[in-house]
Scaffold this motif. Structure first.
Motif, PDB file in Angstrom:
ATOM      1  N   ASP A   9       0.516   3.215  -3.893  1.00  0.00           N
ATOM      2  CA  ASP A   9       0.325   3.431  -2.382  1.00  0.00           C
ATOM      3  C   ASP A   9      -1.063   4.063  -2.057  1.00  0.00           C
ATOM      4  O   ASP A   9      -1.772   4.500  -3.015  1.00  0.00           O
ATOM      5  CB  ASP A   9       1.189   4.231  -1.731  1.00  0.00           C
ATOM      6  CG  ASP A   9       1.445   5.639  -2.239  1.00  0.00           C
ATOM      7  OD1 ASP A   9       0.675   6.495  -1.674  1.00  0.00           O
ATOM      8  OD2 ASP A   9       2.174   5.819  -2.893  1.00  0.00           O
ATOM      9  N   GLU A  72       2.523   2.596   7.526  1.00  0.00           N
ATOM     10  CA  GLU A  72       2.614   2.115   6.192  1.00  0.00           C
ATOM     11  C   GLU A  72       3.781   1.277   6.333  1.00  0.00           C
ATOM     12  O   GLU A  72       4.678   1.411   6.564  1.00  0.00           O
ATOM     13  CB  GLU A  72       2.864   3.304   5.040  1.00  0.00           C
ATOM     14  CG  GLU A  72       2.946   2.830   3.761  1.00  0.00           C
ATOM     15  CD  GLU A  72       2.520   3.904   2.714  1.00  0.00           C
ATOM     16  OE1 GLU A  72       1.809   3.878   1.880  1.00  0.00           O
ATOM     17  OE2 GLU A  72       3.620   4.849   2.785  1.00  0.00           O
ATOM     18  N   ASP A  81      -1.475  -0.364   5.495  1.00  0.00           N
ATOM     19  CA  ASP A  81      -1.464   0.942   6.082  1.00  0.00           C
ATOM     20  C   ASP A  81      -2.514   1.202   7.012  1.00  0.00           C
ATOM     21  O   ASP A  81      -3.490   0.482   7.206  1.00  0.00           O
ATOM     22  CB  ASP A  81      -1.035   2.060   5.070  1.00  0.00           C
ATOM     23  CG  ASP A  81      -2.578   2.726   4.424  1.00  0.00           C
ATOM     24  OD1 ASP A  81      -3.512   1.969   4.982  1.00  0.00           O
ATOM     25  OD2 ASP A  81      -2.495   3.515   3.801  1.00  0.00           O
TER      26      ASP A  81
END
Length: 134
Positions: A9, A72, A81
């Motif tokens: 991420d 996100e 995101d």
């Protein structure tokens, strides 16, 4: 995508790349970016080698910072995101950039491609190209 893959991420990737000084750049990149990784920032494409040159440059400019993820979303091999990156530079000045990201995961959960657009919230005109400076 492999169901057992641990997905990268943006917050974790940026923290490893820019905000963890003792972490080797290659090791940080290998954690989050596939070998065929490429990125487009504000319309300019970079392959993995060019991307790593960009990050190496930023490591000489960034003293500390933070990543605040506002939105996100993941869907299969897609990631999106909206985040704000606040950077305190080695000269003591602060830069804040809002970033909109659309990405694709490789089967192992690392990023294969990121396309992003940046919006300068705070900083000097010279900081405008921080998202792609090498």
């Amino acid at each position: 995508m492999n169901r057992n893959a641990v997905r990268s991420d943006i917050r974790t990737a940026l923290t490893d790349l820019l905000l963890t000084p003792g972490l080797d750049l290659t090791e940080a990149a290998d954690r989050h970016f596939a070998p065929d990784y490429r990125q487009r920032t504000d319309g300019e494409w970079a392959d993995r080698t060019e991307f790593l040159a960009h990050i190496a440059h930023l490591r000489t400019v960034v003293a500390t910072g933070s990543v605040d993820v506002h939105d996100e979303l993941t869907d299969g091999d897609r990631y999106a995101d909206r985040h704000t990156m606040e950077i305190v530079k080695t000269d003591g000045s602060t830069v804040r950039i809002e970033v909109y990201v659309f990405a694709e995961y490789a089967p192992d959960g690392r990023f294969r491609r990121i396309e992003e657009t940046t919006l300068m919230l705070e900083g000097t005109p010279a900081d405008r190209n921080l998202g792609s400076a090498r």
